[in-house]
Design an enzyme around this catalytic site. Structure first.
Site, PDB file in Angstrom:
ATOM      1  N   ARG A   1      10.748 -17.464  -1.826  1.00 40.94           N
ATOM      2  CA  ARG A   1       9.949 -16.360  -1.275  1.00 40.94           C
ATOM      3  C   ARG A   1       8.492 -16.437  -1.726  1.00 40.94           C
ATOM      4  NH1 ARG A   1      11.765 -10.952  -4.736  1.00 40.94           N
ATOM      5  NH2 ARG A   1      11.900 -11.976  -6.767  1.00 40.94           N
TER       6      ARG A   1
ATOM      7  N   GLU B   1       0.823  -1.204   0.000  1.00 38.96           N
ATOM      8  CA  GLU B   1       0.000   0.000   0.000  1.00 38.96           C
ATOM      9  C   GLU B   1       0.861   1.258   0.000  1.00 38.96           C
ATOM     10  OE1 GLU B   1      -3.416   0.388   2.308  1.00 38.96           O
ATOM     11  OE2 GLU B   1      -4.035  -1.699   2.153  1.00 38.96           O
TER      12      GLU B   1
ATOM     13  N   ARG C   1      -3.653   7.756   5.536  1.00 36.39           N
ATOM     14  CA  ARG C   1      -3.393   6.416   6.051  1.00 36.39           C
ATOM     15  C   ARG C   1      -3.728   6.247   7.530  1.00 36.39           C
ATOM     16  NH1 ARG C   1      -3.717   2.980   1.947  1.00 36.39           N
ATOM     17  NH2 ARG C   1      -2.378   3.609   0.217  1.00 36.39           N
TER      18      ARG C   1
ATOM     19  N   ARG D   1       2.159   2.966  -3.224  1.00 41.51           N
ATOM     20  CA  ARG D   1       1.237   3.762  -4.031  1.00 41.51           C
ATOM     21  C   ARG D   1       1.506   5.256  -3.875  1.00 41.51           C
ATOM     22  NH1 ARG D   1      -4.338   0.569  -2.347  1.00 41.51           N
ATOM     23  NH2 ARG D   1      -3.712  -1.496  -3.115  1.00 41.51           N
ATOM     24  N   HIS D   2       2.139   5.614  -2.769  1.00 42.14           N
ATOM     25  CA  HIS D   2       2.518   7.010  -2.554  1.00 42.14           C
ATOM     26  C   HIS D   2       3.924   7.199  -3.137  1.00 42.14           C
ATOM     27  CE1 HIS D   2      -0.960   7.581   0.026  1.00 42.14           C
ATOM     28  NE2 HIS D   2      -0.633   6.457   0.655  1.00 42.14           N
TER      29      HIS D   2
ATOM     30  N   ARG E   1      14.586 -11.697  -2.567  1.00 43.75           N
ATOM     31  CA  ARG E   1      15.299 -12.426  -3.614  1.00 43.75           C
ATOM     32  C   ARG E   1      16.687 -12.833  -3.122  1.00 43.75           C
ATOM     33  NH1 ARG E   1      17.143 -10.318  -9.636  1.00 43.75           N
ATOM     34  NH2 ARG E   1      17.405 -12.387 -10.547  1.00 43.75           N
TER      35      ARG E   1
END
Length: 265
Positions: free
Chosen positions: A193, A114, A220, A117-118, A130
């Site tokens: 993962r 989330e 938020r 997204r900012h 990874r």
């Protein structure tokens, strides 16, 4: 499974070079603005984030003192009042010069998915699964979940099974053998993962400017926001109000929701 709690700390903040500011002000005839430091009418030492926002704002209109710009006949000399005017007039661009960097520890990938997204006004460096092999699964549970014994038993068992799968795959792929090249370890770890839950705890370094921070804290911590990100950004709001009260002191906090007096700055 390892029970964890999100931890948020500020690890970097603005740092002003007042010697360079003074050199510019001498050149344009604005030395009296800087003299406020000597008179003790500004913080000593100054709050660099707040002072940087003020410098950026005054630069726009050359409003260091009356007369430098013929259109400006009076100026605000109190920094807090000046910054309140910046916020109330939505002159938000000057807030973009002040950046703060946070270390977010033990936050889930639910939260980071989330948070990315900012994008405007931010920088992100996140732990890479990874490369990083999971041997245990750090996990945050909200209080209401901890109060549900059956839920905790079933989810704990599921997480334990996933942990054992991670350990089995590491042995199965022989990742601890000295003859396994790093490229092969990376390849196998990337596959492993895929079997880690989205709620697994992770860490990241997150940088955002003040304008972005004001928006993210408001959005938020809203009641409809996801509960973990609400918890984290309530803490971010508390940190920022301590770091730069003139830039974050206008928020009203109700049940964890941060609502600014001046929105869309």
């Amino acid at each position: 499974m390892k029970l964890v709690e999100p931890e948020i700390t500020v690890i970097a903040r603005p740092s002003l070079d007042l010697r360079e500011v003074a050199a510019y002000l001498r050149e344009i005839g604005g030395e009296q603005w800087l003299a406020r430091f000597d008179r003790g009418t500004l913080d000593d030492p100054p709050n660099d984030a707040e002072t940087l926002a003020e410098i950026a704002g005054r630069m726009c209109y050359r409003s260091w003192e009356p007369g430098l710009n013929p259109n400006v006949t009076r100026v605000r000399t109190d920094q807090a009042a000046y910054l309140r005017n910046v916020l109330s007039s939505a002159h938000g661009s000057v807030l973009e010069h002040a950046n703060f960097t946070f270390l977010l520890k033990n936050v889930s990938r639910v939260l980071t998915h989330e948070l990315v997204r900012h994008r405007a006004g931010t920088a992100v460096s996140q732990e890479s699964l990874r490369f990083l092999r999971l041997e245990e699964l750090p996990f945050w549970f909200p209080d209401w979940a901890k109060d549900d014994p059956e839920l905790m038993e079933r989810t704990g068992k599921a997480l334990q099974d996933l942990e054992e799968l991670q350990l089995w795959m590491a042995r199965h792929f022989g990742l601890d053998r000295e003859d396994v090249p790093f490229a092969e370890k990376k390849h196998r770890t990337s596959f492993m993962r895929r079997f880690a839950p989205e709620g697994v705890g992770t860490s990241l370094v997150w940088t955002a400017n003040v304008r972005t921070l004001r928006h993210v804290i408001e959005s938020r911590t809203a009641p409809e926001a996801e509960e973990e990100i609400r918890l984290v950004f309530h803490r971010v709001g508390e940190l920022m109000r301590a770091e730069a009260p003139a830039l974050f002191g206008d928020y009203e906090v109700t049940d964890g929701s941060w609502t600014p007096a001046w929105r869309k700055v």
